[in-house]
Design a protein around this motif. Structure first.
Motif, mmCIF file in Angstrom:
data_model
loop_
_atom_site.group_PDB
_atom_site.id
_atom_site.type_symbol
_atom_site.label_atom_id
_atom_site.label_comp_id
_atom_site.label_asym_id
_atom_site.label_seq_id
_atom_site.Cartn_x
_atom_site.Cartn_y
_atom_site.Cartn_z
ATOM 1 N N HIS A 1 6.062 52.371 32.379
ATOM 2 C CA HIS A 1 7.491 52.424 32.046
ATOM 3 C C HIS A 1 8.312 52.976 33.200
ATOM 4 O O HIS A 1 7.799 53.645 34.097
ATOM 5 C CB HIS A 1 7.718 53.304 30.811
ATOM 6 N N VAL A 2 9.614 52.690 33.124
ATOM 7 C CA VAL A 2 10.621 53.341 33.956
ATOM 8 C C VAL A 2 11.760 53.765 33.046
ATOM 9 O O VAL A 2 12.237 52.976 32.223
ATOM 10 C CB VAL A 2 11.165 52.413 35.064
ATOM 11 N N ILE A 3 12.152 55.020 33.170
ATOM 12 C CA ILE A 3 13.378 55.515 32.544
ATOM 13 C C ILE A 3 14.392 55.643 33.671
ATOM 14 O O ILE A 3 14.196 56.424 34.603
ATOM 15 C CB ILE A 3 13.144 56.874 31.857
ATOM 16 N N LEU A 4 15.442 54.847 33.610
ATOM 17 C CA LEU A 4 16.433 54.810 34.678
ATOM 18 C C LEU A 4 17.692 55.535 34.220
ATOM 19 O O LEU A 4 18.488 55.000 33.448
ATOM 20 C CB LEU A 4 16.762 53.364 35.054
ATOM 21 N N ARG A 5 17.855 56.771 34.693
ATOM 22 C CA ARG A 5 19.069 57.519 34.367
ATOM 23 C C ARG A 5 20.193 57.089 35.302
ATOM 24 O O ARG A 5 20.018 57.014 36.516
ATOM 25 C CB ARG A 5 18.835 59.017 34.534
ATOM 26 N N THR A 6 21.358 56.846 34.724
ATOM 27 C CA THR A 6 22.500 56.436 35.521
ATOM 28 C C THR A 6 23.751 57.136 35.011
ATOM 29 O O THR A 6 23.679 57.978 34.098
ATOM 30 C CB THR A 6 22.653 54.902 35.493
ATOM 31 N N SER A 7 24.910 56.827 35.583
ATOM 32 C CA SER A 7 26.134 57.543 35.206
ATOM 33 C C SER A 7 27.370 56.674 35.417
ATOM 34 O O SER A 7 27.376 55.770 36.250
ATOM 35 C CB SER A 7 26.269 58.830 36.039
ATOM 36 N N TRP A 8 28.388 56.933 34.637
ATOM 37 C CA TRP A 8 29.740 56.398 34.830
ATOM 38 C C TRP A 8 29.728 54.884 35.089
ATOM 39 O O TRP A 8 30.276 54.396 36.075
ATOM 40 C CB TRP A 8 30.428 57.129 35.980
ATOM 41 N N VAL A 9 29.131 54.141 34.170
ATOM 42 C CA VAL A 9 28.936 52.699 34.360
ATOM 43 C C VAL A 9 30.266 51.952 34.219
ATOM 44 O O VAL A 9 31.070 52.234 33.334
ATOM 45 C CB VAL A 9 27.918 52.164 33.341
ATOM 46 N N PHE A 10 30.478 50.983 35.110
ATOM 47 C CA PHE A 10 31.689 50.160 35.011
ATOM 48 C C PHE A 10 31.377 48.720 35.396
ATOM 49 O O PHE A 10 30.404 48.424 36.092
ATOM 50 C CB PHE A 10 32.810 50.713 35.901
ATOM 51 N N SER A 11 32.214 47.815 34.904
ATOM 52 C CA SER A 11 32.061 46.385 35.175
ATOM 53 C C SER A 11 33.336 45.686 34.725
ATOM 54 O O SER A 11 34.302 46.338 34.306
ATOM 55 C CB SER A 11 30.859 45.820 34.414
ATOM 56 N N ALA A 12 33.324 44.377 34.779
ATOM 57 C CA ALA A 12 34.452 43.593 34.274
ATOM 58 C C ALA A 12 34.345 43.330 32.780
ATOM 59 O O ALA A 12 35.195 42.665 32.205
ATOM 60 C CB ALA A 12 34.544 42.263 35.024
ATOM 61 N N HIS A 13 33.302 43.869 32.144
ATOM 62 C CA HIS A 13 33.023 43.571 30.742
ATOM 63 C C HIS A 13 33.112 44.832 29.891
ATOM 64 O O HIS A 13 32.857 45.936 30.353
ATOM 65 C CB HIS A 13 31.615 42.981 30.584
ATOM 66 N N GLY A 14 33.435 44.639 28.616
ATOM 67 C CA GLY A 14 33.424 45.760 27.688
ATOM 68 C C GLY A 14 34.474 46.811 28.017
ATOM 69 O O GLY A 14 35.356 46.613 28.843
ATOM 70 N N GLY A 15 34.349 47.955 27.369
ATOM 71 C CA GLY A 15 35.283 49.045 27.607
ATOM 72 C C GLY A 15 34.725 49.999 28.647
ATOM 73 O O GLY A 15 33.573 50.410 28.563
ATOM 74 N N ASN A 16 35.518 50.351 29.642
ATOM 75 C CA ASN A 16 35.089 51.305 30.657
ATOM 76 C C ASN A 16 36.299 51.897 31.367
ATOM 77 O O ASN A 16 37.439 51.467 31.155
ATOM 78 C CB ASN A 16 34.107 50.665 31.652
ATOM 79 N N PHE A 17 36.058 52.860 32.221
ATOM 80 C CA PHE A 17 37.130 53.615 32.866
ATOM 81 C C PHE A 17 38.024 52.730 33.730
ATOM 82 O O PHE A 17 39.249 52.894 33.737
ATOM 83 C CB PHE A 17 36.513 54.727 33.719
ATOM 84 N N LEU B 1 11.182 49.100 30.447
ATOM 85 C CA LEU B 1 12.243 49.756 31.207
ATOM 86 C C LEU B 1 13.359 50.162 30.262
ATOM 87 O O LEU B 1 13.787 49.372 29.413
ATOM 88 C CB LEU B 1 12.796 48.833 32.301
ATOM 89 N N HIS B 2 13.836 51.381 30.424
ATOM 90 C CA HIS B 2 14.812 51.963 29.511
ATOM 91 C C HIS B 2 15.934 52.628 30.307
ATOM 92 O O HIS B 2 15.668 53.410 31.233
ATOM 93 C CB HIS B 2 14.118 53.001 28.623
ATOM 94 N N VAL B 3 17.170 52.310 29.953
ATOM 95 C CA VAL B 3 18.328 52.881 30.646
ATOM 96 C C VAL B 3 18.762 54.161 29.938
ATOM 97 O O VAL B 3 19.025 54.161 28.732
ATOM 98 C CB VAL B 3 19.495 51.877 30.691
ATOM 99 N N SER B 4 18.851 55.255 30.696
ATOM 100 C CA SER B 4 19.273 56.525 30.133
ATOM 101 C C SER B 4 20.492 57.048 30.899
ATOM 102 O O SER B 4 21.199 56.272 31.548
ATOM 103 C CB SER B 4 18.115 57.537 30.137
ATOM 104 N N THR B 5 20.730 58.348 30.849
ATOM 105 C CA THR B 5 22.022 58.882 31.252
ATOM 106 C C THR B 5 21.943 60.275 31.851
ATOM 107 O O THR B 5 21.006 61.037 31.565
ATOM 108 C CB THR B 5 22.957 58.927 30.020
ATOM 109 N N ASP B 6 22.948 60.607 32.644
ATOM 110 C CA ASP B 6 23.088 61.964 33.179
ATOM 111 C C ASP B 6 23.413 62.979 32.082
ATOM 112 O O ASP B 6 23.290 64.188 32.305
ATOM 113 C CB ASP B 6 24.203 62.001 34.223
#
Length: 294
Positions: free
Chosen positions: A139-155, A93-98
């Protein structure tokens, strides 16, 4: 189900660790993503049932000046992981992007739409997608967008930080997409890993938060939920130039999720959970989020 996860401190990897703490997580010290052969070796010697790549070069603007490095990390490394997983018969499984799309139009991007990345980061992520598909394993390629959480740097954390010293902000309003909680991505990956291991057909999927919004709309919701009196002026992208061009249309068609009994997450509910974790919900005291990047 034994998981081998590339990534340890990133947003998605952190959320995976919360849900599957017994999984093996490989940080930079254990898996150098600039060395594809070393990554492949970690897969070859693992006793895992499923391999997940949640690591990436995510510095979008820096990638413009460091495309070779971004391409190694986001392109060659996952391709090598996928080949090694195929050799052992392991789902990957692989995380990709818009960012693999050019952002034109207004309709949501379908998984089979033509790709045309605008930036070095987008091109590097497309290389990874192509390598995973060419490996031709489960396999799965999972495209996602604008990721946010309480961790790391994000919007979300950037907006909270700015709200400490500013009562008005100018935020881009003509880029439209779906903010996506890292927690929801982690849960989706676990579900998909189980489905692949059980023999389900994989492929490319889109997974992002709903409803669609702009960065300015996202910022307004952050301040509303956090009780911050900050006004947000929406501006066009041309008034906020960046080294890497951003897609205007990041809407993703997520109809393919239904066959896995997955549904797009409501990003507003995810935001409430993140703000609560950071102690930034309206009425909360203190500012523990200030040093949460480390």
């Amino acid at each position: 189900m034994k998981l081998l996860v590339f990534g340890r401190t990133g947003q998605v990897a952190t959320e995976l660790a919360r849900r599957v703490p017994e999984a093996v997580f490989l940080g930079r010290d254990a898996a150098d993503l600039t060395d594809p052969a070393a990554c492949a070796a970690r897969v070859a010697t693992s006793d895992a049932d499923v391999v997940i790549n949640a690591a990436a070069y995510t510095a979008v603007d820096d990638a413009e000046a460091n495309e070779a490095l971004a391409s190694a990390v986001n392109g060659a490394a996952p391709a090598a992981m996928a080949l090694a997983a195929k050799a052992r018969g392991l789902p990957f499984l692989h995380v990709s992007t818009d960012y693999v799309f050019d952002g034109s139009g207004t309709r949501p991007w379908r998984t089979d739409d033509p790709v045309a990345p605008l930036s070095a980061y987008g091109r590097s992520k497309l290389l990874g997608e192509e390598g995973v598909r060419e490996a031709d394993g489960a396999h799965v390629i999972l495209r996602t967008s604008w990721v946010f959480s309480a961790h790391g740097g994000n919007f979300v954390k950037t907006m909270l930080r700015l709200s400490e010293s500013r009562d008005a902000l100018r935020v881009v309003e003509d880029q439209i997409g779906g903010p996506t909680p890292a927690a929801a991505i982690a849960e989706a990956l676990i579900t998909l890993a189980g489905a692949l291991r059980a023999g389900a057909e994989g492929g490319t999927l889109h997974f992002a938060g709903v409803p669609e919004t702009s960065w300015a709309g996202f910022a307004r919701e952050i301040f509303a939920q956090a009780g911050r009196r900050v006004s947000v002026e929406g501006i066009p992208t041309r008034e906020w130039p960046t080294p890497a061009p951003r897609p205007l249309n990041s809407r993703l068609d997520m109809s393919s999720l239904a066959r896995f009994d997955l549904a797009p997450p409501d990003w507003r509910a995810g935001l409430a959970e993140v703000l609560a974790e950071l102690g930034a919900r309206e009425g909360a005291s203190g500012k523990p989020w200030e040093n949460a990047d480390r």
